[in-house]
Write a protein that holds these residues in place. Structure first.
Motif, PDB file in Angstrom:
ATOM      1  N   GLN A 185     -17.608  23.789  45.409  1.00 30.08           N
ATOM      2  CA  GLN A 185     -18.471  24.949  45.210  1.00 30.08           C
ATOM      3  C   GLN A 185     -19.751  24.809  46.031  1.00 30.08           C
ATOM      4  OE1 GLN A 185     -19.466  25.565  41.113  1.00 30.08           O
ATOM      5  NE2 GLN A 185     -20.239  27.624  41.431  1.00 30.08           N
TER       6      GLN A 185
ATOM      7  N   GLU B 161     -18.988  25.614  49.623  1.00 26.70           N
ATOM      8  CA  GLU B 161     -18.861  27.067  49.822  1.00 26.70           C
ATOM      9  C   GLU B 161     -20.222  27.738  49.823  1.00 26.70           C
ATOM     10  OE1 GLU B 161     -16.289  28.447  46.728  1.00 26.70           O
ATOM     11  OE2 GLU B 161     -14.534  27.383  47.526  1.00 26.70           O
ATOM     12  N   LEU B 162     -21.089  27.322  48.898  1.00 32.94           N
ATOM     13  CA  LEU B 162     -22.426  27.923  48.825  1.00 32.94           C
ATOM     14  C   LEU B 162     -23.260  27.586  50.057  1.00 32.94           C
ATOM     15  CD1 LEU B 162     -23.279  27.406  45.053  1.00 32.94           C
ATOM     16  CD2 LEU B 162     -22.749  29.558  46.207  1.00 32.94           C
TER      17      LEU B 162
ATOM     18  N   LYS C 161     -22.039  27.094  53.050  1.00 33.08           N
ATOM     19  CA  LYS C 161     -21.515  27.946  54.126  1.00 33.08           C
ATOM     20  C   LYS C 161     -22.079  29.357  54.002  1.00 33.08           C
ATOM     21  CE  LYS C 161     -17.157  25.461  54.757  1.00 33.08           C
ATOM     22  NZ  LYS C 161     -15.702  25.496  54.557  1.00 33.08           N
ATOM     23  N   GLU C 162     -22.091  29.885  52.767  1.00 31.99           N
ATOM     24  CA  GLU C 162     -22.660  31.211  52.532  1.00 31.99           C
ATOM     25  C   GLU C 162     -24.124  31.251  52.933  1.00 31.99           C
ATOM     26  OE1 GLU C 162     -22.367  33.578  48.844  1.00 31.99           O
ATOM     27  OE2 GLU C 162     -20.484  32.481  48.527  1.00 31.99           O
ATOM     28  N   LYS C 163     -24.858  30.208  52.574  1.00 30.86           N
ATOM     29  CA  LYS C 163     -26.281  30.143  52.911  1.00 30.86           C
ATOM     30  C   LYS C 163     -26.464  30.171  54.417  1.00 30.86           C
ATOM     31  CE  LYS C 163     -30.300  27.132  52.607  1.00 30.86           C
ATOM     32  NZ  LYS C 163     -30.740  25.780  52.318  1.00 30.86           N
TER      33      LYS C 163
ATOM     34  N   GLU D 195     -24.438  31.478  56.604  1.00 27.57           N
ATOM     35  CA  GLU D 195     -24.134  32.827  57.080  1.00 27.57           C
ATOM     36  C   GLU D 195     -25.308  33.775  56.802  1.00 27.57           C
ATOM     37  OE1 GLU D 195     -20.495  33.987  55.212  1.00 27.57           O
ATOM     38  OE2 GLU D 195     -19.319  32.439  56.242  1.00 27.57           O
ATOM     39  N   PHE D 196     -25.893  33.672  55.606  1.00 37.51           N
ATOM     40  CA  PHE D 196     -27.037  34.522  55.277  1.00 37.51           C
ATOM     41  C   PHE D 196     -28.218  34.241  56.198  1.00 37.51           C
ATOM     42  CE2 PHE D 196     -25.284  34.999  50.804  1.00 37.51           C
ATOM     43  CZ  PHE D 196     -24.932  36.329  50.992  1.00 37.51           C
TER      44      PHE D 196
END
Length: 166
Positions: free
Chosen positions: A82, A85-86, A88-90, A92-93
């Motif tokens: 998790q 994944e977070l 990676k999201e960060k 991207e943001f």
């Protein structure tokens, strides 16, 4: 015919009765005391049973701890996935944020106020031009007033000697 010499069987029997009497007197107080050999056997058996119970409890506790450990390790693995994944999201943001900031700067939009920098600059320029035109109009009016007052003063000074004669 009996002789006065005791027979061997009689001697043995007499000795046995004497020994039996001594043993019976000695054994009387011992009868109340429990034999030690039996006590140690029962104590050893009790200890063995107690140790067996403790061992079973330890094995059960160990199994429970192993189960808890495996559950916690699984939970840690899930949390690590998790976290990845977070992150990676960060990333991207942050990339999107940087791209949006670049677009705002290139479009000359202030990222904080949300206004276009070009429009704000035009508005400021228009306001500055308006202030300058009002200022120049005011200066022209003041100059005209100054000219008119100078003209009136000169007329008044010209008429002053005539008024003093009257």
């Amino acid at each position: 015919m009996s002789s006065k010499i005791p027979r061997a069987t009689e001697v043995k029997a007499a000795q046995k009765t004497d020994v039996n009497l001594k043993n019976s007197k000695e054994n009387v107080p011992r009868k109340t005391v429990a034999p030690k050999a039996q006590k140690t056997i029962s104590t050893r058996y009790g200890q063995h049973v107690e140790l067996k119970e403790q061992n079973l409890n330890l094995v059960a506790t160990n199994e429970e701890l192993q189960k808890n450990l495996s559950e916690k390790q699984q939970r840690v693995a899930e949390l690590e996935l998790q976290l990845d994944e977070l992150q990676k999201e960060k990333g991207e943001f942050q990339k999107n944020l940087h791209d949006c900031h670049t677009l705002l700067v290139s479009a000359k939009i202030d990222p904080v106020l949300g206004e276009m920098v070009r429009d704000a600059a035009r508005q400021k320029e228009d306001e500055r031009e308006e202030v300058m035109s009002v200022s120049s109009d005011l200066l022209k009016t003041l100059k005209a007033f100054g000219d008119k007052t100078s003209q009136l003063r000169s007329q008044l000074e010209a008429r002053q000697p005539l008024l003093s004669l009257l």
